[in-house]
Motif scaffolding. Structure first.
Motif, short mmCIF file in Angstrom:
data_model
loop_
_atom_site.label_atom_id
_atom_site.label_comp_id
_atom_site.label_asym_id
_atom_site.label_seq_id
_atom_site.Cartn_x
_atom_site.Cartn_y
_atom_site.Cartn_z
N ALA A 51 13.43 -3.31 -5.12
CA ALA A 51 12.26 -2.73 -4.42
C ALA A 51 11.71 -3.67 -3.35
N SER A 52 11.01 -3.05 -2.43
CA SER A 52 10.30 -3.78 -1.39
C SER A 52 8.96 -3.08 -1.18
N PHE A 53 7.91 -3.86 -1.07
CA PHE A 53 6.57 -3.32 -0.85
C PHE A 53 5.97 -4.01 0.36
N GLU A 54 5.05 -3.31 1.02
CA GLU A 54 4.37 -3.91 2.18
C GLU A 54 3.28 -4.85 1.72
N ASP A 55 3.22 -6.03 2.35
CA ASP A 55 2.08 -6.89 2.11
C ASP A 55 0.92 -6.40 2.98
N LEU A 56 -0.20 -7.07 2.92
CA LEU A 56 -1.38 -6.61 3.65
C LEU A 56 -1.26 -6.77 5.16
N LEU B 177 2.02 -11.63 -8.70
CA LEU B 177 1.98 -10.64 -7.63
C LEU B 177 1.07 -9.51 -8.07
N GLY B 178 0.08 -9.22 -7.24
CA GLY B 178 -0.78 -8.08 -7.48
C GLY B 178 -0.25 -6.89 -6.70
N LEU B 179 0.14 -5.85 -7.40
CA LEU B 179 0.65 -4.65 -6.74
C LEU B 179 -0.46 -3.60 -6.79
N ALA B 180 -1.13 -3.42 -5.66
CA ALA B 180 -2.29 -2.54 -5.58
C ALA B 180 -1.86 -1.08 -5.49
N ILE B 181 -2.37 -0.29 -6.41
CA ILE B 181 -2.14 1.15 -6.41
C ILE B 181 -3.41 1.75 -5.79
N ASP B 182 -3.51 1.60 -4.48
CA ASP B 182 -4.77 1.90 -3.79
C ASP B 182 -4.49 2.07 -2.30
N GLN B 183 -5.52 2.45 -1.58
CA GLN B 183 -5.43 2.60 -0.13
C GLN B 183 -5.50 1.21 0.53
N PRO B 184 -4.71 0.99 1.59
CA PRO B 184 -4.71 -0.32 2.25
C PRO B 184 -6.10 -0.78 2.69
N ALA B 185 -6.89 0.11 3.28
CA ALA B 185 -8.22 -0.29 3.76
C ALA B 185 -9.11 -0.73 2.60
N ASN B 186 -9.03 -0.05 1.47
CA ASN B 186 -9.83 -0.44 0.30
C ASN B 186 -9.44 -1.82 -0.21
N VAL B 187 -8.13 -2.09 -0.24
CA VAL B 187 -7.64 -3.38 -0.72
C VAL B 187 -8.08 -4.49 0.23
N LYS C 30 -10.61 -4.56 2.33
CA LYS C 30 -12.06 -4.74 2.22
C LYS C 30 -12.42 -5.49 0.94
N PHE C 31 -11.77 -5.14 -0.16
CA PHE C 31 -12.03 -5.81 -1.44
C PHE C 31 -11.67 -7.29 -1.37
N LEU C 32 -10.50 -7.58 -0.79
CA LEU C 32 -10.04 -8.98 -0.74
C LEU C 32 -10.86 -9.84 0.23
N GLN C 33 -11.61 -9.22 1.13
CA GLN C 33 -12.54 -9.99 1.96
C GLN C 33 -13.69 -10.51 1.10
N ARG C 34 -14.09 -9.70 0.11
CA ARG C 34 -15.18 -10.10 -0.80
C ARG C 34 -14.68 -11.00 -1.92
N VAL C 35 -13.48 -10.73 -2.41
CA VAL C 35 -12.90 -11.46 -3.55
C VAL C 35 -11.52 -11.96 -3.13
N PRO D 117 -0.10 -13.58 -3.83
CA PRO D 117 0.19 -12.46 -2.93
C PRO D 117 -0.21 -11.11 -3.53
N VAL D 118 -0.61 -10.21 -2.64
CA VAL D 118 -0.95 -8.83 -2.99
C VAL D 118 -0.13 -7.93 -2.08
N ALA D 119 0.47 -6.92 -2.68
CA ALA D 119 1.24 -5.93 -1.92
C ALA D 119 0.72 -4.55 -2.26
N LEU D 120 1.06 -3.59 -1.43
CA LEU D 120 0.61 -2.21 -1.61
C LEU D 120 1.69 -1.42 -2.33
N GLY D 121 1.33 -0.91 -3.50
CA GLY D 121 2.32 -0.23 -4.34
C GLY D 121 2.63 1.18 -3.93
N GLY D 122 1.61 1.93 -3.53
CA GLY D 122 1.83 3.33 -3.19
C GLY D 122 2.44 4.12 -4.34
#
Length: 191
Positions: A61-66, A115-125, A127-132, A137-142
């Protein structure tokens, strides 16, 4: 003059004993119900079987990073890996991220990866990572991340879901639900 409480009658003693038995019975029933509920929750949160071919699917597998760049899972093979499926809208996920970040900080010099695989929308991730901010590495799971999670034994798709892989790429541990410091300590000693 005697007060009724000073010289209890047989009826008062029986009523008192009966009330005490009822309290103990209710406590016992409550304890059994609590243990049953805990057992049911543990059973419900127990990971299912890993589907045939899930290992190959993961490492291929391959996932997009932020930043929109591909993060190839094969590049993470060869060292212990904690793969955490999470989302910004999931309170237990958000609560365990600082714990995972601390684990990564303490163990990355020993070869550990997280590796954090976010099951979420890119903009939400983002925005969240700006606060925390996180060091790992964090990637977008989709949808692919959701299907991967299910193939690794997360039949119901619950979050958070964490899988520990040994350096040889095999699954060592899995947990549906929030990790604890004790979980991470035990897991890191098991390899």
């Amino acid at each position: 003059m005697n007060h009724p409480s000073e010289n209890p009658t047989p009826e008062t003693s029986q009523a008192s004993a009966s009330a005490a038995r009822r309290r103990w019975l209710l406590l016992g029933v409550g304890a059994v119900a609590g243990l049953g509920g805990a057992g049911l929750a543990a059973w419900r949160l127990r990971p299912g079987a890993v589907k045939e071919g899930a290992h190959e699917t993961l490492w291929d597998a391959s996932f997009e990073d932020l930043g929109g760049q591909p993060l190839r899972m094969a590049s993470m093979r060869g060292r212990p890996l904690l793969l955490n499926f999470w989302a910004t809208w999931c309170p237990p996920c958000v609560q365990e991220l600082p714990l995972l970040n601390a684990f990564y900080g303490e163990h990355r010099a020993k070869g550990w990866q997280v590796l954090g695989l976010a099951i979420d929308q890119p903009a939400n991730v983002q925005k969240f990572l700006q606060r925390v901010p996180l060091d790992f590495p964090v990637a977008l799971g989709g949808l692919g991340g959701t299907e991967l999670s299910r193939s690794l034994g997360n039949d119901k798709g619950g979050l958070p879901f964490t899988v520990m892989f040994a350096a040889d790429g095999s699954i060592s541990k899995r947990k549906i639900g929030q990790l604890t410091a004790q979980d991470l300590q035990n897991w890191s000693k098991s390899l």
